[in-house]
Write a protein that holds these residues in place. Structure first.
Motif, short mmCIF file in Angstrom:
data_model
loop_
_atom_site.label_atom_id
_atom_site.label_comp_id
_atom_site.label_asym_id
_atom_site.label_seq_id
_atom_site.Cartn_x
_atom_site.Cartn_y
_atom_site.Cartn_z
N MET A 87 -18.88 -9.35 -18.56
CA MET A 87 -17.58 -9.81 -18.57
C MET A 87 -16.97 -9.84 -17.27
SD MET A 87 -14.04 -8.24 -20.51
CE MET A 87 -14.38 -8.69 -22.18
N THR A 88 -16.42 -10.77 -16.90
CA THR A 88 -15.74 -10.71 -15.58
C THR A 88 -14.38 -10.07 -15.68
OG1 THR A 88 -16.62 -13.10 -14.93
CG2 THR A 88 -14.85 -12.37 -13.86
N VAL A 89 -14.08 -9.18 -14.51
CA VAL A 89 -12.83 -8.54 -14.41
C VAL A 89 -12.39 -9.00 -13.19
CG1 VAL A 89 -12.01 -6.23 -13.96
CG2 VAL A 89 -14.08 -6.66 -15.29
N ARG A 90 -10.90 -9.04 -13.08
CA ARG A 90 -10.12 -9.32 -11.98
C ARG A 90 -9.30 -8.05 -11.65
NH1 ARG A 90 -6.01 -12.12 -14.00
NH2 ARG A 90 -4.22 -10.67 -13.49
N VAL A 91 -9.61 -7.88 -10.44
CA VAL A 91 -8.97 -6.54 -9.71
C VAL A 91 -8.12 -6.76 -8.77
CG1 VAL A 91 -9.35 -4.12 -8.61
CG2 VAL A 91 -11.10 -4.89 -10.46
N THR A 92 -6.77 -6.92 -8.74
CA THR A 92 -5.74 -7.18 -7.75
C THR A 92 -5.14 -5.97 -7.11
OG1 THR A 92 -5.23 -8.99 -9.05
CG2 THR A 92 -3.63 -8.47 -7.20
N LEU A 93 -5.39 -5.79 -6.01
CA LEU A 93 -4.97 -4.69 -5.12
C LEU A 93 -3.52 -4.89 -4.34
CD1 LEU A 93 -8.52 -3.45 -3.79
CD2 LEU A 93 -7.13 -2.78 -5.66
N VAL A 94 -2.75 -4.17 -4.43
CA VAL A 94 -1.55 -4.45 -3.60
C VAL A 94 -1.34 -3.46 -2.46
CG1 VAL A 94 1.02 -4.84 -3.95
CG2 VAL A 94 -0.46 -5.55 -6.01
N SER A 95 -1.11 -3.93 -1.27
CA SER A 95 -0.94 -3.07 -0.35
C SER A 95 0.41 -2.28 -0.29
CB SER A 95 -1.16 -3.39 0.98
OG SER A 95 -0.59 -4.62 1.31
N PRO A 96 0.92 -1.20 -0.21
CA PRO A 96 2.28 -0.90 -0.36
C PRO A 96 3.35 -1.44 1.01
CG PRO A 96 0.99 0.88 0.74
CD PRO A 96 0.01 -0.15 0.26
N ALA A 97 4.40 -1.19 0.59
CA ALA A 97 5.36 -1.83 1.61
C ALA A 97 5.62 -0.82 2.87
CB ALA A 97 6.88 -1.71 0.79
N MET A 98 6.22 -1.29 3.63
CA MET A 98 6.54 -0.75 5.12
C MET A 98 6.99 0.73 5.12
SD MET A 98 5.55 -1.14 8.34
CE MET A 98 5.41 -2.74 8.80
N ASN A 99 6.49 1.71 6.16
CA ASN A 99 7.43 2.71 6.29
C ASN A 99 7.30 3.38 7.72
OD1 ASN A 99 4.62 4.01 6.45
ND2 ASN A 99 4.89 5.49 4.87
N ALA A 100 7.86 4.37 8.01
CA ALA A 100 8.00 4.69 9.42
C ALA A 100 6.62 5.17 10.11
CB ALA A 100 8.91 5.57 9.69
N ALA A 101 5.76 5.62 9.13
CA ALA A 101 4.50 6.11 9.72
C ALA A 101 3.71 4.71 10.05
CB ALA A 101 3.88 6.85 8.57
N LEU A 102 3.67 3.54 9.41
CA LEU A 102 3.09 2.43 9.80
C LEU A 102 3.69 1.95 10.99
CD1 LEU A 102 0.63 0.48 8.82
CD2 LEU A 102 2.36 -0.55 7.21
N ARG A 103 4.89 1.96 10.86
CA ARG A 103 5.60 1.40 12.07
C ARG A 103 5.17 1.96 13.50
NH1 ARG A 103 9.26 -2.06 10.25
NH2 ARG A 103 10.17 -1.69 8.24
N GLU A 104 4.92 3.29 13.44
CA GLU A 104 4.55 4.10 14.56
C GLU A 104 3.08 4.24 14.66
OE1 GLU A 104 6.34 7.80 13.42
OE2 GLU A 104 8.49 6.83 13.71
N ALA A 105 2.37 3.70 13.93
CA ALA A 105 0.79 3.89 13.98
C ALA A 105 0.45 5.20 13.79
CB ALA A 105 0.33 3.29 15.31
N ARG A 106 1.07 5.94 12.59
CA ARG A 106 0.46 7.20 12.36
C ARG A 106 -0.58 7.23 11.41
NH1 ARG A 106 3.61 11.38 14.06
NH2 ARG A 106 5.64 10.96 15.11
N PHE A 107 -1.35 8.21 11.41
CA PHE A 107 -2.24 8.47 10.34
C PHE A 107 -1.29 8.98 9.26
CE2 PHE A 107 -5.10 9.20 14.03
CZ PHE A 107 -6.14 8.37 13.69
N ASP A 108 -1.17 8.34 8.19
CA ASP A 108 -0.04 8.43 7.19
C ASP A 108 -0.05 9.73 6.50
OD1 ASP A 108 1.98 7.90 5.62
OD2 ASP A 108 1.32 6.53 4.06
N GLY A 109 0.60 10.58 6.82
CA GLY A 109 0.72 11.90 6.20
C GLY A 109 1.69 11.85 4.82
N ASP A 110 1.40 11.00 3.79
CA ASP A 110 2.09 10.90 2.83
C ASP A 110 3.53 10.84 2.81
OD1 ASP A 110 2.07 10.48 -0.09
OD2 ASP A 110 2.27 12.56 -0.55
#
Length: 199
Positions: free
Chosen positions: A1-24
């Motif tokens: 059986m074929t399965v469809r897996v859709t991955l959604v990347s999360p929305a922006m946060n300050a860690a991403l804007r600052e190029a941080r290794f995201d600490g949750d």
């Protein structure tokens, strides 16, 4: 059986804007607004999952998803680098960063190596794709996951060299769709999650 897996990347946060290794870190207000605005564009799925990070959980909630947390979809464990900015780590530990980028088995930060990340995510992907002839849990799966998990799934799904991980970009609130089954996946990359026009 074929399965469809859709991955959604999360929305922006300050860690991403600052190029941080995201600490949750949580979503910022702009990220939460963007996720709420995109809620009507989320495709349906038989099984809805979320990575356990705060950013993923808050994105799923803002998208209106009742998602089950899945530990196998945890973002990349970067050990003692977690929460630090990439430029800070690069200045303080240039040889360690070079080893981390150049050797998929290296984990100078004390967390997971790239190889371990791809194996973990790949094991999950093959499990939902009916590894070993097993019936999949659901024919369609939607999961809100960290960009590192999206990249690892694509590398595993297409049997790419591990070094290809570094060449894949995942923007916030993008859909990456894998369809197929364990050992044979097709990938559709980076469709933006945006509300239909006229709403």
């Amino acid at each position: 059986m074929t399965v469809r897996v859709t991955l959604v990347s999360p929305a922006m946060n300050a860690a991403l804007r600052e190029a941080r290794f995201d600490g949750d870190a949580p979503l910022d207000r702009a990220g939460e607004r963007a996720a709420r605005a995109a809620a009507s564009a989320v495709p349906g799925a038989g099984l809805v999952l979320v990575g356990p990070s705060q950013r993923c959980r808050e994105t799923a909630a803002a998208l209106g998803l009742a998602a089950r947390s899945e530990p196998a979809l945890t973002g990349w464990d970067l050990g003692r680098w977690s929460g630090r900015r990439l430029d800070e780590v690069g200045a303080a530990e240039p040889a360690a960063v070079a080893a981390w980028i150049g050797d998929p088995s290296a984990a100078p930060h004390g967390g997971e190596s790239l190889r371990e990340l791809v194996e973990r995510v790949g094991g999950w992907l093959d499990g939902v794709g009916g590894e070993g002839g097993a019936a999949p849990e659901a024919p369609s799966v939607l999961a809100v996951v960290e960009p590192s998990v999206v990249r690892a799934a694509v590398v595993h799904g297409l049997a790419l060299p591990l070094e290809a991980f570094w060449r894949l970009d995942v923007v916030p609130l993008a859909l990456t769709e894998l369809s197929g089954r364990s050992g044979r996946w097709n990938v559709r990359l980076g469709r933006p999650l945006t509300a239909p026009q006229g709403l």
